[in-house]
Design an enzyme around this catalytic site. Structure first.
Site, mmCIF file in Angstrom:
data_model
loop_
_atom_site.group_PDB
_atom_site.id
_atom_site.type_symbol
_atom_site.label_atom_id
_atom_site.label_comp_id
_atom_site.label_asym_id
_atom_site.label_seq_id
_atom_site.Cartn_x
_atom_site.Cartn_y
_atom_site.Cartn_z
ATOM 1 C CE LYS A 114 -76.133 -30.867 -83.468
ATOM 2 N NZ LYS A 114 -76.996 -31.716 -84.329
ATOM 3 C CB SER A 196 -76.842 -35.304 -82.381
ATOM 4 O OG SER A 196 -77.010 -34.501 -83.548
ATOM 5 C CB SER A 220 -80.304 -34.561 -84.927
ATOM 6 O OG SER A 220 -79.606 -35.756 -85.173
#
Length: 517
Positions: A114, A196, A220
């Site tokens: 990420k 996210s 997330s």
């Protein structure tokens, strides 16, 4: 009857030996077709060992898929950057395999990170922002060091909801000004993609990598895992170090793995654990963490387990969100019972519906992100929340598609946020109501091994408690949208959750790869 993977490898080896160079060429063509069927870490390692494929060739294969499906074709937009050293790293690991042996199960296996996880290489760490798109980490995050030591190939960085959904209350999940909108591979532009850690989940779901790392403050990891039909593990806060990761909260942040199977997620999880002197949250994990979670992979792990079903979410979730499917959820419960689990229906969690204060994530993000920005190199354009707001306004056309009302709100908070009475009371209440009057209460009252939630509705109470959950695929709705469930437990119960998730996965075998036209 379709031959097993092991038999296929033997056939390919025989082809290579019998036909020489022609056999090698045929072997590569056949193996590329096999790769499309989403091979696991163990299957890839078997192919490495049999010299059917190399790590370099595997990296090239994924780069080809990224070019076809992520950056063109359906244009999933899950990946922000490719590591320019990935091929060289893979070549080095191939050479090491021949000359010195194998480091472990992740030797030569590609992984994506990420965009809030720092790496000391040619890639950048921007947390989805344009302001930090040229920020290069001064050192590897602790978990990146662990991955490199294990022999994984850092393939690239994935898109994410900008600032982990801390930018704007109207920002769509999976969108960042740095990378645009990530799409769900099961229905690009049609199905919710989750956030996210969206890019990490989508890349795994679309077979653009073997595995990926995301982070979670609240939902997330669990949300994109259930939306994209992959396995996601949100660990106990402190099981995996957060040092070297752009911080959003001190209390709730944790990294975690994405994979297409519980086995691969368990292998990856074990490679990431360890006490880090730079992250005090990890101190308590000593003696409670494992470097190998595969010992919990028991196909009969549901036998005798007591699982409480929580199905008291809001009416909006059941009737309006489009994320719930009663038939699929009941089939999950049926599978659990068929595998010998004792299922307790409609358990209660006293604090679940309380009006949770958002003081902890709001005040901590003000403090944590502010500290992070203030320590960035001088050549970068922002070093405070106010400078970030000004940068975005100066580049409004590219940065403010959804505005920045959350940034502006936090900028107005006092600097001594962590001494604010509202914050301190919120933190104490969060821990009490999520633990003693929440997860731990239900586990003790009903004598449970775990709690089952449809999709990710238990994410908030587990996040505030700092407790683990595992999300696993649980079928597909009539319109093709993925459905998933999560198993949640108390602190450091990852082994139990993996055992239950694996047993369910092996019994149900729900996951299907997305089909690209």
């Amino acid at each position: 009857m379709v031959p097993s993977f092991a038999r296929t490898v033997l056939l390919l080896q025989s082809c290579m030996i019998t036909l020489g160079e022609w056999g090698k060429k045929i072997m590569k063509l056949l193996f590329n077709e096999i790769l499309n069927d989403e091979l696991t870490i163990k299957e890839i390692q078997a192919a490495f060992e049999a010299e059917v494929i190399t790590s370099k060739e595997l990296v090239l294969y994924y780069l080809d898929r990224i070019a076809k499906y992520d950056q063109s074709g359906p244009k999933l937009n899950s990946i922000l950057e490719i590591n320019p050293d990935a091929i060289f790293i893979a070549e080095g690991l191939d050479h090491e395999r021949k000359t010195r042996g194998v480091r472990g199960p992740l030797h030569g296996i590609p992984v994506l990170l990420k965009d809030n996880i720092e790496t000391n290489d040619h890639m950048h760490t921007g947390a989805g922002t344009l302001a930090l798109e040229r920020h290069s980490g001064a050192k590897d995050a602790f978990l990146v060091e662990k991955l490199r030591e294990a022999g994984a190939v850092i393939l690239g960085k994935t898109n994410m909801t900008e600032l982990a959904n801390g930018m704007s209350t109207t920002m769509w999940a999976g969108y960042s000004s740095r990378g645009g909108q990530t799409l769900n591979p099961y229905g690009p532009g049609e199905f919710f993609v989750g956030g996210s850690s969206t890019g990490s989940a989508v890349a795994v779901a679309a077979n653009l990598t073997v595995m990926a790392i995301g982070t979670e403050t609240d939902a997330s990891i669990l949300s994109p895992a259930t939306q994209n039909s992959v396995v996601g593990i949100k660990p106990t806060v402190g099981l995996i170090s957060r040092s070297g990761i752009v911080p959003f909260t001190y209390t709730q942040d944790t990294p975690g793995p994405f994979a297409r199977t519980v086995t691969d997620a368990a292998i990856l999880l074990g490679a990431l654990t360890g006490v880090d002197q730079a992250d005090p949250a990890t101190y308590k994990s000593e003696g409670l963490s494992f470097q190998d979670y595969t010992s919990f992979l028991d196909p009969e792990g549901l036998e005798g387990a007591r699982i409480g079903v929580f199905n008291h979410a809001s009416e909006d979730y059941y009737k309006e969100s489009g994320e719930y499917d009663e038939d699929l959820f009941q089939r999950v419960i049926g599978t659990l019972r068929n595998k010998g689990a004792e299922v307790i229906d409609k358990i209660d969690i006293p604090s679940f519906h309380r009006e949770w204060s958002w003081g902890v994530p709001i005040y901590e993000m003000k403090h944590a992100l502010g500290n992070y920005l203030s320590r960035l190199p001088s050549h970068l354009p922002v070093h405070s929340d106010k400078e970030l707001i000004h940068f975005n306004k100066s580049n409004e056309e590219n940065t403010l598609k959804y505005g920045q009302n959350m940034l502006e709100y936090r900028a107005g908070l006092p600097h001594n946020t962590l001494a604010n009475p509202e914050y301190l009371q919120a933190k104490l209440q969060d821990l009490y109501f999520s633990q003693e009057q929440g997860i731990d209460f239900a586990l003790k009252k009903f004598n449970l091994d775990a709690i089952l939630f449809p999709s990710y509705i238990g994410s908030t109470i587990s996040a505030k408690a700092g407790y683990p959950s595992i999300a696993v695929p649980a079928g597909y709705m009539k319109n093709g949208r993925p459905f998933g469930v999560t198993f949640a437990g108390s602190a450091f119960s990852e082994g139990t959750l993996i055992k239950l998730g694996y047993s369910f996965e092996q019994a149900a075998k729900h996951r299907k790869p997305p089909v690209f036209k």
